[in-house]
Design a protein around this motif. Sequence first.
Motif, mmCIF file in Angstrom:
data_model
loop_
_atom_site.group_PDB
_atom_site.id
_atom_site.type_symbol
_atom_site.label_atom_id
_atom_site.label_comp_id
_atom_site.label_asym_id
_atom_site.label_seq_id
_atom_site.Cartn_x
_atom_site.Cartn_y
_atom_site.Cartn_z
ATOM 1 N N PRO A 1 -58.146 8.712 18.986
ATOM 2 C CA PRO A 1 -57.528 7.382 18.936
ATOM 3 C C PRO A 1 -56.040 7.440 19.257
ATOM 4 O O PRO A 1 -55.378 8.467 19.096
ATOM 5 N N GLY A 2 -55.495 6.323 19.727
ATOM 6 C CA GLY A 2 -54.063 6.237 20.005
ATOM 7 C C GLY A 2 -53.704 6.774 21.375
ATOM 8 O O GLY A 2 -54.564 7.117 22.193
ATOM 9 N N GLU A 3 -52.410 6.859 21.622
ATOM 10 C CA GLU A 3 -51.923 7.320 22.919
ATOM 11 C C GLU A 3 -50.559 7.980 22.737
ATOM 12 O O GLU A 3 -49.942 7.903 21.663
ATOM 13 N N ASN A 4 -50.093 8.653 23.795
ATOM 14 C CA ASN A 4 -48.788 9.330 23.786
ATOM 15 C C ASN A 4 -48.637 10.288 22.607
ATOM 16 O O ASN A 4 -47.586 10.369 21.966
ATOM 17 N N HIS A 5 -49.713 11.038 22.344
ATOM 18 C CA HIS A 5 -49.693 11.956 21.204
ATOM 19 C C HIS A 5 -48.624 13.031 21.360
ATOM 20 O O HIS A 5 -47.986 13.421 20.374
ATOM 21 N N LEU A 6 -48.425 13.511 22.571
ATOM 22 C CA LEU A 6 -47.427 14.556 22.785
ATOM 23 C C LEU A 6 -46.026 14.039 22.478
ATOM 24 O O LEU A 6 -45.247 14.694 21.772
ATOM 25 N N ASP A 7 -45.699 12.867 22.977
ATOM 26 C CA ASP A 7 -44.394 12.274 22.701
ATOM 27 C C ASP A 7 -44.212 12.030 21.212
ATOM 28 O O ASP A 7 -43.130 12.276 20.652
ATOM 29 N N LEU A 8 -45.274 11.570 20.550
ATOM 30 C CA LEU A 8 -45.206 11.307 19.119
ATOM 31 C C LEU A 8 -44.931 12.598 18.347
ATOM 32 O O LEU A 8 -44.067 12.636 17.456
ATOM 33 N N PHE A 9 -45.635 13.658 18.701
ATOM 34 C CA PHE A 9 -45.396 14.923 18.014
ATOM 35 C C PHE A 9 -44.000 15.447 18.301
ATOM 36 O O PHE A 9 -43.310 15.944 17.404
ATOM 37 N N HIS A 10 -43.565 15.352 19.541
ATOM 38 C CA HIS A 10 -42.231 15.850 19.888
ATOM 39 C C HIS A 10 -41.139 15.146 19.090
ATOM 40 O O HIS A 10 -40.143 15.774 18.702
ATOM 41 N N HIS A 11 -41.293 13.856 18.832
ATOM 42 C CA HIS A 11 -40.291 13.154 18.026
ATOM 43 C C HIS A 11 -40.165 13.804 16.642
ATOM 44 O O HIS A 11 -39.054 13.939 16.108
ATOM 45 N N HIS A 12 -41.301 14.205 16.065
ATOM 46 C CA HIS A 12 -41.259 14.825 14.747
ATOM 47 C C HIS A 12 -40.817 16.285 14.824
ATOM 48 O O HIS A 12 -39.996 16.733 14.013
ATOM 49 N N TRP A 13 -41.347 17.025 15.783
ATOM 50 C CA TRP A 13 -41.065 18.455 15.867
ATOM 51 C C TRP A 13 -39.639 18.736 16.338
ATOM 52 O O TRP A 13 -38.945 19.593 15.788
ATOM 53 N N PHE A 14 -39.200 17.998 17.342
ATOM 54 C CA PHE A 14 -37.874 18.260 17.899
ATOM 55 C C PHE A 14 -36.764 17.839 16.937
ATOM 56 O O PHE A 14 -35.738 18.519 16.829
ATOM 57 N N THR A 15 -36.938 16.739 16.226
ATOM 58 C CA THR A 15 -35.933 16.357 15.235
ATOM 59 C C THR A 15 -35.908 17.352 14.077
ATOM 60 O O THR A 15 -34.835 17.639 13.512
ATOM 61 N N GLY A 16 -37.074 17.915 13.731
ATOM 62 C CA GLY A 16 -37.103 18.968 12.722
ATOM 63 C C GLY A 16 -36.330 20.193 13.174
ATOM 64 O O GLY A 16 -35.607 20.816 12.389
ATOM 65 N N ALA A 17 -36.475 20.539 14.463
ATOM 66 C CA ALA A 17 -35.727 21.675 15.006
ATOM 67 C C ALA A 17 -34.225 21.406 14.944
ATOM 68 O O ALA A 17 -33.428 22.299 14.620
ATOM 69 N N ALA A 18 -33.832 20.179 15.253
ATOM 70 C CA ALA A 18 -32.411 19.826 15.186
ATOM 71 C C ALA A 18 -31.893 19.950 13.755
ATOM 72 O O ALA A 18 -30.774 20.444 13.524
ATOM 73 N N ALA A 19 -32.713 19.530 12.787
ATOM 74 C CA ALA A 19 -32.308 19.639 11.383
ATOM 75 C C ALA A 19 -32.179 21.101 10.968
ATOM 76 O O ALA A 19 -31.251 21.471 10.228
ATOM 77 N N ARG A 20 -33.093 21.942 11.450
ATOM 78 C CA ARG A 20 -33.028 23.370 11.097
ATOM 79 C C ARG A 20 -31.804 24.036 11.735
ATOM 80 O O ARG A 20 -31.107 24.833 11.108
ATOM 81 N N LEU A 21 -31.547 23.695 12.990
ATOM 82 C CA LEU A 21 -30.398 24.284 13.678
ATOM 83 C C LEU A 21 -29.089 23.882 13.007
ATOM 84 O O LEU A 21 -28.126 24.666 12.981
ATOM 85 N N ALA A 22 -29.034 22.692 12.454
ATOM 86 C CA ALA A 22 -27.805 22.220 11.805
ATOM 87 C C ALA A 22 -27.397 23.107 10.632
ATOM 88 O O ALA A 22 -26.226 23.103 10.234
ATOM 89 N N LEU A 23 -28.331 23.878 10.092
ATOM 90 C CA LEU A 23 -28.029 24.772 8.982
ATOM 91 C C LEU A 23 -27.398 26.082 9.441
ATOM 92 O O LEU A 23 -26.927 26.864 8.614
ATOM 93 N N VAL A 24 -27.421 26.319 10.751
ATOM 94 C CA VAL A 24 -26.886 27.574 11.300
ATOM 95 C C VAL A 24 -25.469 27.325 11.802
ATOM 96 O O VAL A 24 -25.249 26.440 12.641
ATOM 97 N N PRO A 25 -24.485 28.071 11.341
ATOM 98 C CA PRO A 25 -23.109 27.879 11.834
ATOM 99 C C PRO A 25 -23.027 28.062 13.349
ATOM 100 O O PRO A 25 -23.748 28.872 13.936
ATOM 101 N N GLU A 26 -22.174 27.309 13.962
ATOM 102 C CA GLU A 26 -21.991 27.378 15.419
ATOM 103 C C GLU A 26 -21.728 28.816 15.883
ATOM 104 O O GLU A 26 -22.223 29.238 16.927
ATOM 105 N N SER A 27 -20.994 29.561 15.110
ATOM 106 C CA SER A 27 -20.609 30.923 15.507
ATOM 107 C C SER A 27 -21.784 31.891 15.547
ATOM 108 O O SER A 27 -21.676 32.979 16.112
ATOM 109 N N GLU A 28 -22.938 31.503 14.963
ATOM 110 C CA GLU A 28 -24.088 32.395 14.880
ATOM 111 C C GLU A 28 -25.233 31.977 15.807
ATOM 112 O O GLU A 28 -26.318 32.568 15.756
ATOM 113 N N ARG A 29 -25.006 31.002 16.656
ATOM 114 C CA ARG A 29 -26.112 30.446 17.440
ATOM 115 C C ARG A 29 -26.349 31.134 18.776
ATOM 116 O O ARG A 29 -27.368 30.895 19.429
ATOM 117 N N ALA A 30 -25.462 32.012 19.185
ATOM 118 C CA ALA A 30 -25.549 32.578 20.533
ATOM 119 C C ALA A 30 -26.850 33.338 20.771
ATOM 120 O O ALA A 30 -27.400 33.309 21.870
#
Length: 465
Positions: free
Chosen positions: A308-337
């Motif tokens: 059922p439904g449509e655009n399942h990939l886009d829907l998942f990406h909204h949840h997964w990619f924002t989660g990744a952004a939240a996780r990355l925010a916990l890492v100091p800029e100096s350690e991201r390289a």
Amino acid sequence: MSKTNPLSGINSLCLLDAAALAKAFGAGDVSPVEVATAVMDRAEDINASLNAFTFVDRKGALEAAAASEKRWRAGEPLSDADGVPTTLKDIVWVDGWSVRYGSKTTPAEPYRADAPAVERMRAAGAVFIGQTTTPEFGWKAVTDSTLCGITRNPVDPSKGSGGSSGGAAVAAATGAGVFHLGTDGGGSIRVPASFCGIVGLKPTFGRVPAYPASAFGTVAHLGPMTRSAADAKAMLKIMSGRDLQDWAQGAGQLAPLDDEAVDLSGLKIGYWSEPPVGAVDADVKRIVDARVAELRAAGASVEPIVLPGENHLDLFHHHWFTGAAARLALVPESERAGIDPGFLDIAAQGGRIDAKGLIAAQVRRSEFGSAMDRLLETYDFVVSPGTAIPAFEAGLEFPADGRYRRWTEWAAFNFPINLSQQPACVIPCGATPEGLPVSFQIIGARGADARVLSAAASLEVLFSR
């Protein structure tokens, strides 16, 4: 590299399941120390070529096994799982272990608390033999990281193990443990279980408590990875239940995990044969179609369904990619390289999703989840391939043939069920002409974990004939 038998040359003690171990321990025929030693020897042996473990805790495991042996000799085991060798993914807290989330950016100091599921396994007497590998922050459905390297497939080491619970799947497939704790935010239990030819269950969301909360939110589940549906059910019973640290579980009670035989005859089953994105490998389709035909021959009514439904990939990406952004925010800029470039890419995309876009995605998700609940009021189960493709080249996020741009595009039988939170179990159902495992997925209504595992056990019997 040539194909291998994952259990070739193994000590027979490593092949005993949880029920057989309890019987042997109770009778005094086998010691938990003997079993732990055999399993850790196996883990160290396979790790040289497959890289499933971040470390093997020989000292801690032997101490726990010796304590278990004393309890069995006194006739006072903590549970039937007392002494059962268990592995834990490098993404769940373990008292006394360094938990790195597959990343060089995390501290190497040991934690001083168990995650709730780990605490329950420890209280049942499980013997923790070691920690299994994951990609950085568990972000993708393959297992490689700059911290630990590449985890390889036990059937063909030139192929990947799948992920993100790839180390756990390899450990299970090779007899390096009986119970294996994995996590699944978009297929991370079911994909490696499929690629490595074992059983993996993503339980109903909230069945197993999760603490600390995942950065990826309520798409993330904890669950068992084993060599049989019976072991998966035994492990799930131990880990399940309410824990006040996990607010997202809600206050309600899920249906109990009672043993319940599932007679395939008379079941009404929906066959989900086409993923919402990508295509099914021809060998996978042929093998799963043949298994569906066996289901029909066993007396089940099987009808084709469309998700059922449509655009399942886009829907998942909204949840997964924002989660990744939240996780990355916990890492100091100096350690991201040194962070995995793929993770940085999806985190950057997630950072560009505004609050209105995320809330709209959450509304769409609720509509999809309700539609899935209604679908599983109509059908006893929905079945599908475990994954759309078999294992591919190790060290890559997606096959090198140019068909895909992200892991989500080939894991499209997996991530939608994280959005809708139903229990989903994969079991082996055959192999490609190249010998690579193919799996069969069984999805049930929310709360129906016991029925899903019972159906999986019935299908194990059917498929072995």
